[in-house]
Design a protein around this motif. Structure first.
Motif, PDB file in Angstrom:
ATOM      1  N   GLU A  65       0.829  -1.206   0.000  1.00  0.00           N
ATOM      2  CA  GLU A  65       0.000   0.000   0.000  1.00  0.00           C
ATOM      3  C   GLU A  65       0.868   1.263   0.000  1.00  0.00           C
ATOM      4  O   GLU A  65       0.569   2.246  -0.700  1.00  0.00           O
ATOM      5  N   GLU A  66       1.943   1.237   0.789  1.00  0.00           N
ATOM      6  CA  GLU A  66       2.844   2.389   0.833  1.00  0.00           C
ATOM      7  C   GLU A  66       3.542   2.594  -0.518  1.00  0.00           C
ATOM      8  O   GLU A  66       3.716   3.736  -0.969  1.00  0.00           O
ATOM      9  N   ALA A  67       3.937   1.503  -1.166  1.00  0.00           N
ATOM     10  CA  ALA A  67       4.617   1.609  -2.458  1.00  0.00           C
ATOM     11  C   ALA A  67       3.695   2.197  -3.518  1.00  0.00           C
ATOM     12  O   ALA A  67       4.097   3.069  -4.307  1.00  0.00           O
ATOM     13  N   ILE A  68       2.452   1.751  -3.550  1.00  0.00           N
ATOM     14  CA  ILE A  68       1.486   2.311  -4.504  1.00  0.00           C
ATOM     15  C   ILE A  68       1.243   3.786  -4.187  1.00  0.00           C
ATOM     16  O   ILE A  68       1.180   4.638  -5.083  1.00  0.00           O
ATOM     17  N   GLY A  69       1.132   4.117  -2.899  1.00  0.00           N
ATOM     18  CA  GLY A  69       0.954   5.516  -2.511  1.00  0.00           C
ATOM     19  C   GLY A  69       2.121   6.383  -2.939  1.00  0.00           C
ATOM     20  O   GLY A  69       1.939   7.527  -3.383  1.00  0.00           O
ATOM     21  N   PHE A  70       3.348   5.855  -2.811  1.00  0.00           N
ATOM     22  CA  PHE A  70       4.540   6.591  -3.241  1.00  0.00           C
ATOM     23  C   PHE A  70       4.481   6.861  -4.749  1.00  0.00           C
ATOM     24  O   PHE A  70       4.737   8.000  -5.196  1.00  0.00           O
ATOM     25  N   LEU A  71       4.150   5.867  -5.533  1.00  0.00           N
ATOM     26  CA  LEU A  71       4.097   6.046  -6.986  1.00  0.00           C
ATOM     27  C   LEU A  71       2.990   7.028  -7.374  1.00  0.00           C
ATOM     28  O   LEU A  71       3.177   7.889  -8.239  1.00  0.00           O
ATOM     29  N   GLU A  72       1.839   6.893  -6.744  1.00  0.00           N
ATOM     30  CA  GLU A  72       0.746   7.828  -7.052  1.00  0.00           C
ATOM     31  C   GLU A  72       1.151   9.257  -6.731  1.00  0.00           C
ATOM     32  O   GLU A  72       0.904  10.177  -7.532  1.00  0.00           O
ATOM     33  N   ALA A  73       1.765   9.472  -5.576  1.00  0.00           N
ATOM     34  CA  ALA A  73       2.189  10.822  -5.192  1.00  0.00           C
ATOM     35  C   ALA A  73       3.258  11.354  -6.143  1.00  0.00           C
ATOM     36  O   ALA A  73       3.251  12.530  -6.528  1.00  0.00           O
ATOM     37  N   GLY A  74       4.185  10.492  -6.547  1.00  0.00           N
ATOM     38  CA  GLY A  74       5.251  10.918  -7.440  1.00  0.00           C
ATOM     39  C   GLY A  74       4.737  11.298  -8.813  1.00  0.00           C
ATOM     40  O   GLY A  74       5.144  12.321  -9.391  1.00  0.00           O
ATOM     41  N   PHE A  75       3.838  10.490  -9.374  1.00  0.00           N
ATOM     42  CA  PHE A  75       3.301  10.802 -10.701  1.00  0.00           C
ATOM     43  C   PHE A  75       2.386  12.022 -10.660  1.00  0.00           C
ATOM     44  O   PHE A  75       2.331  12.804 -11.619  1.00  0.00           O
ATOM     45  N   MET A  76       1.691  12.223  -9.549  1.00  0.00           N
ATOM     46  CA  MET A  76       0.898  13.446  -9.403  1.00  0.00           C
ATOM     47  C   MET A  76       1.813  14.660  -9.388  1.00  0.00           C
ATOM     48  O   MET A  76       1.507  15.699  -9.992  1.00  0.00           O
ATOM     49  N   GLU A  77       2.956  14.529  -8.714  1.00  0.00           N
ATOM     50  CA  GLU A  77       3.900  15.642  -8.602  1.00  0.00           C
ATOM     51  C   GLU A  77       4.435  16.066  -9.965  1.00  0.00           C
ATOM     52  O   GLU A  77       4.634  17.254 -10.217  1.00  0.00           O
ATOM     53  N   VAL A  78       4.662  15.100 -10.868  1.00  0.00           N
ATOM     54  CA  VAL A  78       5.203  15.432 -12.195  1.00  0.00           C
ATOM     55  C   VAL A  78       4.099  15.614 -13.227  1.00  0.00           C
ATOM     56  O   VAL A  78       4.377  15.815 -14.418  1.00  0.00           O
ATOM     57  N   GLY A  79       2.827  15.544 -12.782  1.00  0.00           N
ATOM     58  CA  GLY A  79       1.705  15.801 -13.682  1.00  0.00           C
ATOM     59  C   GLY A  79       1.452  14.709 -14.701  1.00  0.00           C
ATOM     60  O   GLY A  79       1.031  14.995 -15.825  1.00  0.00           O
ATOM     61  N   MET A  80       1.656  13.468 -14.321  1.00  0.00           N
ATOM     62  CA  MET A  80       1.508  12.353 -15.253  1.00  0.00           C
ATOM     63  C   MET A  80       0.350  11.465 -14.812  1.00  0.00           C
ATOM     64  O   MET A  80       0.225  11.113 -13.634  1.00  0.00           O
ATOM     65  N   SER A  81      -0.516  11.105 -15.740  1.00  0.00           N
ATOM     66  CA  SER A  81      -1.639  10.233 -15.415  1.00  0.00           C
ATOM     67  C   SER A  81      -1.135   8.817 -15.157  1.00  0.00           C
ATOM     68  O   SER A  81      -0.083   8.415 -15.653  1.00  0.00           O
ATOM     69  N   ILE A  82      -1.901   8.065 -14.383  1.00  0.00           N
ATOM     70  CA  ILE A  82      -1.447   6.740 -13.970  1.00  0.00           C
ATOM     71  C   ILE A  82      -2.391   5.659 -14.466  1.00  0.00           C
ATOM     72  O   ILE A  82      -3.559   5.910 -14.763  1.00  0.00           O
ATOM     73  N   GLU A  83      -1.860   4.465 -14.554  1.00  0.00           N
ATOM     74  CA  GLU A  83      -2.638   3.265 -14.867  1.00  0.00           C
ATOM     75  C   GLU A  83      -2.455   2.307 -13.700  1.00  0.00           C
ATOM     76  O   GLU A  83      -1.352   1.844 -13.446  1.00  0.00           O
ATOM     77  N   GLU A  84      -3.547   2.013 -13.009  1.00  0.00           N
ATOM     78  CA  GLU A  84      -3.456   1.210 -11.799  1.00  0.00           C
ATOM     79  C   GLU A  84      -2.814  -0.140 -12.053  1.00  0.00           C
ATOM     80  O   GLU A  84      -2.033  -0.639 -11.235  1.00  0.00           O
ATOM     81  N   ALA A  85      -3.111  -0.759 -13.205  1.00  0.00           N
ATOM     82  CA  ALA A  85      -2.566  -2.089 -13.487  1.00  0.00           C
ATOM     83  C   ALA A  85      -1.044  -2.042 -13.583  1.00  0.00           C
ATOM     84  O   ALA A  85      -0.350  -2.947 -13.094  1.00  0.00           O
ATOM     85  N   VAL A  86      -0.510  -0.988 -14.201  1.00  0.00           N
ATOM     86  CA  VAL A  86       0.944  -0.878 -14.326  1.00  0.00           C
ATOM     87  C   VAL A  86       1.574  -0.601 -12.972  1.00  0.00           C
ATOM     88  O   VAL A  86       2.638  -1.145 -12.647  1.00  0.00           O
ATOM     89  N   LEU A  87       0.935   0.226 -12.145  1.00  0.00           N
ATOM     90  CA  LEU A  87       1.474   0.491 -10.816  1.00  0.00           C
ATOM     91  C   LEU A  87       1.527  -0.787  -9.982  1.00  0.00           C
ATOM     92  O   LEU A  87       2.515  -1.056  -9.292  1.00  0.00           O
TER      93      LEU A  87
END
Length: 358
Positions: free
Chosen positions: A212-234
């Motif tokens: 859960e922490e790892a997914i949260g880190f990736l979500e926060a990081g991609f939000m910071e750089v303005g990049m949309s995410i794909e949950e399956a890839v995360l």
């Protein structure tokens, strides 16, 4: 920035390490703590935690990255010189350092450049630390040795650290490293003949992120750089990178720079696997006679955690010969000491997810 692949310097870029940072800052500010050890698996943020704490506290410090020393006395002199020049460049403590260094034989200062005489470098290091200890009016001076196990070839250094521990009340020693190597090889834990044996220290441990922490880190990081995410890839990234924040950062940076999550993940896994393999090759280069055995052990333990007896049976089947128990114990101990294997509940497993991919 969370996806900056360089060690973090600012507290806002340090993800989910508030507890560890608070502990480290508390120990460094406690007059009754003489030495602090930061322990943890590879790429779990030890260097970032150290550098952020040093910056937050603002104490004068001499920082040595032992990975650049390469076991060489000459390179150690160079890294101490680099650390002193870094202090001189920081205007906050420049006057203190200049006043301390003017007392030390074998050192000359010109602007922010430092020249060292390497002939009796042990005495020079002691003189610098003694002089700084005398000049400090308050607070502490931090001698920070990052990845300290790489300094085990500098035989006189533990004696100097023991002297600092016992004598210099305003000098604190902070070391980072993998748990077994830094405790046994550098600090001499379990060895009564070691200069640092028996001296208490405070420990701070870094860790892998939970899923859960790892997914949260990736979500926060991609939000910071303005990049949309794909949950399956995360989710796939966390499965393959196993909560190791260094590798997760590597993935985030590559995905950000190429603009594609899937390509970024494959690039990070490819390059990270090559890096892990090169680290293993450096380890094996000094153990060529046992290369096949080390590789077979890692191959077995990369599939699932195995007990000592299971690894022994695997080697018998794979290599066609029985490995003596004392030899196998030595191989496993070396792999654990250097961080290629971890041991939990009596079983061994490959700790680096990208080494499993290599």
């Amino acid at each position: 920035m969370l996806f900056d692949i360089a060690p973090k310097e600012r507290v806002e870029d340090l993800y989910d390490m508030r507890r560890e940072l608070s502990s480290l800052e508390g120990f460094l500010s406690d007059p009754y703590v003489r030495m602090v050890v930061i322990l943890g698996p590879r790429r779990t943020g030890k260097t970032s935690l150290l550098r952020v704490a040093l910056n937050e506290l603002g104490y004068p410090r001499l920082y040595v990255d032992a990975r650049r020393v390469l076991g060489s006395r000459e390179y150690f002199v160079r890294e101490v010189k680099r650390g002193l020049e870094e202090m001189l460049s920081a205007r906050r403590h420049r006057r203190l350092l200049l006043k301390a260094l003017e007392r030390v034989k074998g050192i000359s200062v010109g602007g922010v450049r430092v020249e060292l005489e390497a002939r009796d470098f042990k005495a020079t290091v002691v003189d610098v630390l003694e002089s700084v200890d005398r000049e400090l009016g308050g607070g502490f001076f931090i001698l920070a040795l990052d990845e300290a196990q790489e300094l085990s070839a500098i035989r006189w250094l533990p004696k100097v650290l023991a002297y600092c521990y016992d004598t210099l009340r305003r000098v604190k020693v902070v070391v980072t490293g993998s748990e077994i190597r830094v405790l046994e090889d550098f600090l001499g834990e379990g060895d009564p003949e070691s200069p640092l044996f028996g001296r208490p220290y405070a420990a701070v441990r870094t860790r892998r992120l939970s899923r859960e922490e790892a997914i949260g880190f990736l979500e926060a990081g991609f939000m910071e750089v303005g990049m949309s995410i794909e949950e399956a890839v995360l989710r796939e990234a966390v499965d393959r990178l196993d909560g190791v924040i260094g590798w997760l950062t590597y993935f985030g940076w590559h995905a950000w720079k190429c603009g594609d999550l899937r390509r970024g993940l494959e690039e990070a896994v490819l390059r990270g696997s090559m890096l892990s393999r090169s680290e293993l090759e450096r380890f094996l280069a000094r153990r060529e006679e046992a290369r096949a055995r080390y590789i077979a052990i890692l191959k077995a333990a990369s599939v699932r955690p195995l007990s000592w007896s299971q690894i022994s049976r695997y080697l018998m089947a794979e290599l066609g010969r029985r490995i003596a128990p004392n030899q196998l114990a030595r191989y496993l101990s070396s792999l654990v000491r250097y961080g290629f294997l971890e041991k939990a509940e009596g079983k061994y497993y490959v700790s680096d997810p990208l080494l499993r991919e290599a």
